[in-house]
Design an enzyme around this catalytic site. Structure first.
Site, PDB file in Angstrom:
ATOM      1  N   GLU A  34       0.811  -1.269  -0.108  1.00  0.00           N
ATOM      2  CA  GLU A  34      -0.142  -0.106   0.095  1.00  0.00           C
ATOM      3  C   GLU A  34       0.816   1.169   0.143  1.00  0.00           C
ATOM      4  OE1 GLU A  34      -3.804   0.908   0.327  1.00  0.00           O
ATOM      5  OE2 GLU A  34      -2.305   2.858  -0.104  1.00  0.00           O
ATOM      6  N   GLN A  42     -14.318   6.302   3.027  1.00  0.00           N
ATOM      7  CA  GLN A  42     -14.791   7.320   1.948  1.00  0.00           C
ATOM      8  C   GLN A  42     -16.401   7.503   2.010  1.00  0.00           C
ATOM      9  OE1 GLN A  42     -13.702   5.548  -1.804  1.00  0.00           O
ATOM     10  NE2 GLN A  42     -11.595   4.621  -0.749  1.00  0.00           N
ATOM     11  N   CYS A 160     -20.336   3.386  -5.190  1.00  0.00           N
ATOM     12  CA  CYS A 160     -21.409   3.892  -4.428  1.00  0.00           C
ATOM     13  C   CYS A 160     -22.274   4.782  -5.383  1.00  0.00           C
ATOM     14  CB  CYS A 160     -21.069   4.933  -3.117  1.00  0.00           C
ATOM     15  SG  CYS A 160     -22.325   5.245  -2.257  1.00  0.00           S
ATOM     16  N   ASP A 297     -13.678  -3.015  -4.894  1.00  0.00           N
ATOM     17  CA  ASP A 297     -14.020  -2.358  -6.117  1.00  0.00           C
ATOM     18  C   ASP A 297     -13.479  -2.786  -7.283  1.00  0.00           C
ATOM     19  OD1 ASP A 297     -15.636  -0.666  -4.526  1.00  0.00           O
ATOM     20  OD2 ASP A 297     -14.174   1.072  -4.535  1.00  0.00           O
ATOM     21  N   LYS A 305     -20.569  -1.553  -6.226  1.00  0.00           N
ATOM     22  CA  LYS A 305     -19.423  -1.587  -5.582  1.00  0.00           C
ATOM     23  C   LYS A 305     -19.452  -0.825  -4.262  1.00  0.00           C
ATOM     24  CE  LYS A 305     -16.795  -2.100  -9.790  1.00  0.00           C
ATOM     25  NZ  LYS A 305     -16.325  -3.515  -9.713  1.00  0.00           N
ATOM     26  N   THR A 306     -19.460  -1.271  -3.143  1.00  0.00           N
ATOM     27  CA  THR A 306     -19.442  -0.394  -2.166  1.00  0.00           C
ATOM     28  C   THR A 306     -18.980  -0.858  -0.887  1.00  0.00           C
ATOM     29  OG1 THR A 306     -21.473  -1.685  -1.168  1.00  0.00           O
ATOM     30  CG2 THR A 306     -22.085   0.186  -2.213  1.00  0.00           C
ATOM     31  N   ALA A 308     -20.059  -1.585   1.947  1.00  0.00           N
ATOM     32  CA  ALA A 308     -20.914  -2.575   2.366  1.00  0.00           C
ATOM     33  C   ALA A 308     -21.029  -3.786   1.990  1.00  0.00           C
ATOM     34  CB  ALA A 308     -22.360  -1.914   2.451  1.00  0.00           C
ATOM     35  N   CYS A 340     -26.666   0.749  -0.455  1.00  0.00           N
ATOM     36  CA  CYS A 340     -26.514   2.054  -1.126  1.00  0.00           C
ATOM     37  C   CYS A 340     -27.551   2.850  -0.142  1.00  0.00           C
ATOM     38  CB  CYS A 340     -27.350   2.033  -2.387  1.00  0.00           C
ATOM     39  SG  CYS A 340     -26.458   3.145  -3.490  1.00  0.00           S
TER      40      CYS A 340
END
Ligand code: FAD
Length: 397
Positions: A34, A42, A160, A297, A305-306, A308, A340
Site C-alpha cells: 500500500e 470514503q 457507491c 471495487d 461497488k460499496t 457494505a 446504498c
C-alpha cells in the site's frame, strides 16, 4: 527477493479487512502492499461535501490500521505475473507470493470527460470522490444564492452509485431551508433509464427529486466540460440530443475503471470493458488462477461497488482462501449483498440493501427502509463509521 505466504495488494477497506481476518484465522507471513500514508473512510465524504462531517474524521494513519503481525510494504504495485507468482512495485522490488489477494480499489478517470481534470477543484466545479475536493463542494453549496447547479453521474459502474444523487439532495435541502431553492435550478444527470434499479426504492427517490423540484435527465451523461466559461455538455444517449448548460456550480463524478496495470494483466476479465479482475462471483476466487482472489471495487462482480459489499465479501474470501491453503475447511458463498445509503436530506436516509437477484436483503427486517428516515440518517452519520473503525478494519464484523 522477498516472498510471502499471502500478499494483499491494497490497504484500503477491502485489503485491511481481509488482512485482519486472515490474522484472526491464524495465518502468518502476510504482507500488504500500500503506497499511501492515509487510510480513508470514503462513505463520509458525501457528508463532508454536504457540510456535515469534517475531512479529518474520514482519515486514519495507514500505519495504525495494518494489523499486528502483518508486514506493510510501502509501495505501489505496478505489475503482476500470476505464472511466476510475483508482484513488481514502483520501488523496483519484486515480491513473491503463494496466495494473492487483489484489493486495489478502482481508478478515477478524471480525463474520461474532456475538460474535467483541469476544471475540478476550483472555478465552481467540485467532486466528493476525492478528499482534495470534497470540502470545496460544501463551500460551493454554502455560497450559492441563485442560478443553476448541475450534478452528474458518468456511464459505467462506479463506486457507491447513489453518491452522485445524494449530494444533490443534501444541497437542495440546504437551499430549501435557506429559502433559496426557488431561485436555484437543480439538474441531476443520470446515465440509467430510471433513478434506481429496484422499484420500491425508485419510487421514493422519484418523490424526493420531485419534492425539491430537481430536473432529472435520465439516459444522459456529461461528455465535455468547459471550466473557464462554466458550460457543461450533456448528451442524452437514448435520443442523441445534446445540450449545453451554463452552470453556477457543478458536482461531477468521474468515470471509473480498474487500475491500468490490473486491466493489462492476465488477471483481468477479458470480457470486462473496465478491466476488472475475473473472479467467481460466489467464491471470489480467480477463475483461472486458483491461488488468486479479489474483492472490493477491483473485482468484476455484478453488484454495486460499496464498502457494505466488502463487509460481506471479506469473510467469504478469507474462509475460501484458508480452505484453499489447508486443503480442508468449509467454503463460503457471497450472495452479491450490497447496499446504498441514499441520504435524501440533512437528516434523512433511505437504506437500499439488495443482492445479485436484486431482491431486497434487509439487515434489520422490521424497519421499512423503502422510506427515507431519521434513524437511518443517524446510522449513516454515526453508526456506520463507528462500526467501520472498531469492527470492520479489525476483522471483527
Ligand atoms: P479502497 O477503499 O478505495 O482501497 C483501495 C486501496 O488500494 C487504497 O488504499 C489505495 O491507495 C490502494 N492502491 C491503489 N493502487 C494501488 C497499487 N497500485 N498498489 C498498492 N495499493 C494500491 N460505500 C458504502 O458502503 N456506503 C457509502 O455510503 C459509500 N459512499 C461513498 C461515497 C463516496 C463519495 C465514495 C468515493 C465512495 C463511497 N462508498 C460507499 C464506496 C466505498 O468507499 C468503496 O466501495 C470501498 O472503499 C471499496 O474498498 P476497496 O478496498 O475495494 O477500495
Amino acid at each position: 527477493a522477498a516472498r510471502h505466504r499471502v500478499l494483499v495488494v491494497g490497504g484500503g477497506t477491502a485489503g485491511i479487512a481481509t488482512a485482519a481476518r486472515l490474522r484472526r484465522a491464524g495465518i502468518t507471513d502476510i504482507a500488504v502492499i500500500e503506497p499511501s500514508d492515509d487510510h480513508w473512510y470514503q462513505p463520509l465524504w458525501t457528508l463532508v461535501g454536504g457540510g456535515q462531517a469534517s475531512l479529518d474524521e474520514t482519515r486514519r494513519a495507514e500505519e495504525k490500521l495494518i494489523p499486528e503481525g502483518v508486514r506493510w510494504i510501502r509501495a505501489a504495485a505496478t505489475a503482476v505475473d500470476p505464472d511466476a507468482q510475483t508482484v513488481t512495485t514502483d520501488r523496483g522490488s519484486v515480491v513473491g507470493y503463494d496466495y494473492l489477494v487483489l484489493a486495489t480499489g478502482l481508478q478515477l478517470d478524471w480525463d474520461g470527460v474532456p475538460g474535467l481534470a483541469d476544471a475540478v477543484g476550483h472555478g465552481a466545479v467540485s467532486s466528493n470522490y476525492s478528499p482534495r475536493y470534497a470540502p470545496y463542494t460544501w463551500e460551493l453549496i454554502r455560497n450559492m444564492r441563485s442560478g443553476t447547479a448541475i450534478f452528474t453521474q458518468p456511464a459505467g459502474p462506479i463506486k457507491c452509485a447513489g453518491a452522485p444523487q445524494k449530494i444533490a439532495y443534501i444541497a437542495s435541502d440546504y437551499w430549501r431551508r435557506q429559502g433559496l431553492l426557488d431561485k436555484i435550478r437543480v439538474v441531476l444527470v443520470l446515465p440509467g433509464d430510471s433513478m434506481f434499479g429496484i422499484a420500491s426504492w425508485r419510487q421514493t427517490l422519484e418523490g424526493v427529486a420531485a419534492r425539491y423540484g430537481i430536473e432529472v435527465r435520465l439516459s444522459s451523461e456529461m461528455t465535455a466540460l468547459d471550466g473557464p466559461s462554466h458550460k457543461a455538455t450533456i448528451v442524452n444517449n437514448a435520443t442523441g440530443a445534446e445540450e449545453i448548460l451554463d452552470f453556477d456550480m457543478l458536482h461531477a463524478v468521474p468515470p471509473q475503471r480498474a487500475p491500468g496495470w490490473v486491466a493489462a494483466s492476465p488477471l483481468a476479465n477479458p470480457a470486462s470493458p473496465f478491466g476488472y479482475v475475473e473472479v467467481d462471483k460466489h467464491t471470489l476466487q480467480h477463475r483461472r488462477y486458483p491461488n488468486v482472489f479479489a474483492l472490493g471495487d477491483v473485482a468484476d462482480l455484478p453488484t454495486s461497488k460499496t464498502g457494505a459489499a466488502v463487509r460481506k465479501q471479506a469473510p467469504v474470501l478469507v474462509a475460501n482462501l484458508v480452505a484453499e491453503m489447508r486443503g480442508v475447511g468449509k467454503r463460503k458463498s457471497y450472495d452479491g449483498y450490497s447496499s446504498c445509503p441514499f441520504v435524501t436530506a440533512r437528516d434523512r436516509m433511505m437504506l437500499a440493501e439488495f443482492d445479485y437477484e436484486l431482491e431486497p436483503s434487509p439487515t434489520i427486517p422490521v424497519i421499512d427502509t423503502t422510506k427515507d428516515r431519521r434513524d437511518m440518517w443517524l446510522l449513516k452519520r454515526y453508526g456506520l463509521p463507528a462500526m467501520y473503525w472498531h469492527g470492520m478494519v479489525k476483522g471483527r464484523i
